[in-house]
Design an enzyme around this catalytic site. Structure first.
Site, mmCIF file in Angstrom:
data_model
loop_
_atom_site.group_PDB
_atom_site.id
_atom_site.type_symbol
_atom_site.label_atom_id
_atom_site.label_comp_id
_atom_site.label_asym_id
_atom_site.label_seq_id
_atom_site.Cartn_x
_atom_site.Cartn_y
_atom_site.Cartn_z
ATOM 1 C CD GLU A 265 5.582 -6.869 -1.705
ATOM 2 O OE1 GLU A 265 6.106 -6.111 -0.860
ATOM 3 O OE2 GLU A 265 5.406 -8.072 -1.500
ATOM 4 N N PRO A 266 6.274 -2.283 -5.810
ATOM 5 C CG PRO A 266 6.321 -1.557 -8.046
ATOM 6 C CD PRO A 266 5.894 -2.706 -7.165
ATOM 7 N NE ARG B 48 11.321 5.701 -1.516
ATOM 8 C CZ ARG B 48 11.259 6.197 -0.271
ATOM 9 N NH1 ARG B 48 11.110 7.483 -0.097
ATOM 10 N NH2 ARG B 48 11.378 5.401 0.784
ATOM 11 N NE ARG C 253 10.134 10.268 2.242
ATOM 12 C CZ ARG C 253 11.369 10.478 1.854
ATOM 13 N NH1 ARG C 253 11.715 11.664 1.361
ATOM 14 N NH2 ARG C 253 12.266 9.539 1.952
ATOM 15 C CB CYS D 114 4.548 24.860 18.056
ATOM 16 S SG CYS D 114 3.520 26.232 17.559
HETATM 17 N N1 LLP Z 1 6.657 -3.892 0.298
HETATM 18 C C1 LLP Z 1 6.795 -3.842 1.633
HETATM 19 C C2 LLP Z 1 6.591 -5.058 2.416
HETATM 20 C C3 LLP Z 1 7.145 -2.632 2.246
HETATM 21 O O1 LLP Z 1 7.301 -2.597 3.566
HETATM 22 C C4 LLP Z 1 7.331 -1.474 1.458
HETATM 23 C C5 LLP Z 1 7.683 -0.193 2.071
HETATM 24 C C6 LLP Z 1 7.147 -1.573 0.070
HETATM 25 C C7 LLP Z 1 6.818 -2.797 -0.477
HETATM 26 C C8 LLP Z 1 7.292 -0.410 -0.852
HETATM 27 O O2 LLP Z 1 8.612 0.035 -0.905
HETATM 28 P P1 LLP Z 1 9.037 1.174 -1.961
HETATM 29 O O3 LLP Z 1 8.859 0.613 -3.351
HETATM 30 O O4 LLP Z 1 8.128 2.330 -1.747
HETATM 31 O O5 LLP Z 1 10.427 1.454 -1.647
HETATM 32 N N2 LLP Z 1 8.059 6.283 4.872
HETATM 33 C C9 LLP Z 1 9.364 5.944 4.334
HETATM 34 C C10 LLP Z 1 9.331 4.682 3.518
HETATM 35 C C11 LLP Z 1 8.774 3.474 4.244
HETATM 36 C C12 LLP Z 1 8.742 2.233 3.410
HETATM 37 C C13 LLP Z 1 7.962 1.156 4.093
HETATM 38 N N3 LLP Z 1 7.789 -0.040 3.332
HETATM 39 C C14 LLP Z 1 9.895 7.139 3.530
HETATM 40 O O6 LLP Z 1 9.198 8.130 3.441
HETATM 41 O O7 LLP Z 1 10.993 7.088 3.006
#
Ligand code: LLP
Length: 429
Positions: free
Chosen positions: A285-286, A288, A324, A357
């Site tokens: 589940e990528p 980012r 962020r 603000c």
């Molecule tokens: N699967 C699940 C169950 C998740 O909770 C997440 C991210 C992902 C996959 C995807 O993860 P990634 O591949 O993107 O690392 N807002 C934060 C990041 C929150 C991530 C939440 N869950 C930031 O801006 O760093």
């Protein structure tokens, strides 16, 4: 002049001193569409996806884009057309998948707080799997499915208790986290799931956190997961798939050195094969890593404000557009869109801040910049968790978005008007 490449951003480069996204000059799109403006490179998105596809070549695997990273419809279209499924966390995200033409059978539904209405909606749509995060949720999902004369396909999210060494707000696989079920409770909870009439147990999943740049936490988590697969299957519950959760971190700066997705998966798959599970379907589940470095945010310098202790560079993007830094003290590189600014100002150390603000409304601290009012800056690595987390705080309409494909710049989101931000509000009689 040869293009100068920004680290981690091969599809954003300077040509003769001007920043380009693929073959589109950034300052031109910014003048045409205004700022703040998110610009994405389709080639960067597909090339990030290709690293995972290479890692899984010849395997039964499904990449489910975690659309919380960026759920703009055209972004979803690009990944859907490239064969991705989607990891969703709300009924709203499911509607986005359907609107973008994604395949609902390739949707997995994660999250600790699914409502009965969302379960009903996802069962009616025929999604591929529910990633269930508690025993109570198993019971409710079974009830909802029985009432619909269906059996819900489920996987249980297990907490491998591995420290991902990332920001505490985005660490999810440790004891004490609200996510998943404890590793030691998993066999018992699997037996419970298998006994419920409305469920069909099909997989196991985990997600240890986000923006992970080291290999070891992933390898440890895989060992822990494979131990569980063995004990669950020994109890007579067959698992069709192993879902390994989110993807890799990205290089926001040259200090972050995540492994390449294909190299990480070579090591992870060696473990899967060594334990005899190479024939199981693999899912990931990528979020980012597929979109983060494929997007930038263009912003205009409104004012420079010298101070006794700090100089401020006040830009037209703010914490509502780029949350962020305020939320995680996150670093985003900030670069000029033109390497030789037309004015005579000397480079100075600035805090780059927005108009909101709040003192927390900063986008970059202590940055050497040679800027003046009217100059354009690019906030890099802004593809993930920026637009999808944007708000209307201070009644700021959300930014417009452009998706670049070669020399074409498609407007994929119009700038939100102030009127649109209050269209659902009602005045008192
Ligand atoms: N699967 C699940 C169950 C998740 O909770 C997440 C991210 C992902 C996959 C995807 O993860 P990634 O591949 O993107 O690392 N807002 C934060 C990041 C929150 C991530 C939440 N869950 C930031 O801006 O760093």
């Amino acid at each position: 002049m040869t293009p100068s490449i920004l680290p981690g951003h091969p599809y954003f480069a300077y040509r003769d001193g001007a920043l380009f996204a693929e073959d589109v000059q950034i300052s031109e799109v910014a003048r045409a569409h205004g700022t703040p403006l998110f610009v994405y490179s389709k080639t960067a998105m597909l090339s990030a996806l290709a690293a995972y596809q290479r890692g899984f070549a010849g395997r039964d695997a499904q990449i489910c884009y975690a659309m919380k990273a960026n759920s703009s419809l055209a972004v979803l279209q690009v990944f859907a057309r490239a064969g991705c499924g989607f990891d969703i966390v709300s009924g709203g995200e499911l509607e986005r998948v359907q609107r973008a033409g994604g395949d609902v059978k390739k949707v997995i539904f994660s999250g600790v707080g699914k409502t009965r209405a969302e379960m009903h909606q996802a069962l009616a749509a025929g999604i591929g799997c529910f990633n269930v995060e508690s025993e109570a949720e198993l019971d409710v999902l079974s009830e909802v499915a029985v009432a619909m004369k269906l059996r819900a396909p489920v996987s249980i999210r297990v907490n491998p208790n591995v420290d991902p060494k990332t920001h505490p707000y985005i660490s999810t696989g440790l004891k004490g986290s609200k996510f998943g079920v404890a590793h030691e409770d998993a066999p018992r909870i699997y037996r419970h799931a298998a006994s419920l009439p409305g469920l069909r147990v099909i997989g196991i999943d985990c997600h240890i956190g986000s923006q992970i740049t080291e290999t070891t936490p992933y390898l440890d988590a895989m060992d822990r997961m494979l131990d569980l697969v063995a004990s669950i299957e020994a109890a007579g519950i067959a698992l069709d798939h192993i879902d390994f959760g989110g993807g890799l971190g990205i290089n926001y700066s040259t200090d972050d050195m995540p492994p390449e997705a294909d190299e990480l998966w070579r090591q992870l798959l060696a473990k899967v094969d060594a334990r005899g599970y190479g024939d199981k379907k693999l899912m990931i589940e990528p979020g980012r890593s597929l979109i983060g470095n494929a997007g930038i945010c263009i912003t205009e310098v409104l004012y420079t404000k010298p101070g006794e202790q700090k100089n401020f560079c006040i830009i037209d993007a703010a914490m509502n557009d780029l949350p962020r830094p305020a939320m995680y003290q996150a670093f985003h590189a900030i670069v000029p869109t033109t390497l030789a600014p037309p004015h005579e100002a000397a480079a100075l150390m600035y805090d780059v801040v927005g108009p909101v603000c709040e003192s927390g409304d900063w986008i970059g601290r202590d940055r050497m910049l040679d800027v003046g009012a009217g100059d354009l800056l690019a906030v890099m690595s802004a593809g993930a968790y920026c637009m999808s987390m944007a708000s209307n705080y201070n009644t700021r309409g959300r930014a417009a978005e452009i998706l670049v494909d070669g020399a074409s710049a498609h407007v994929i989101r119009l700038r939100e008007t102030a009127a649109a931000t209050f269209q659902n509000e009602q005045l008192l009689p």
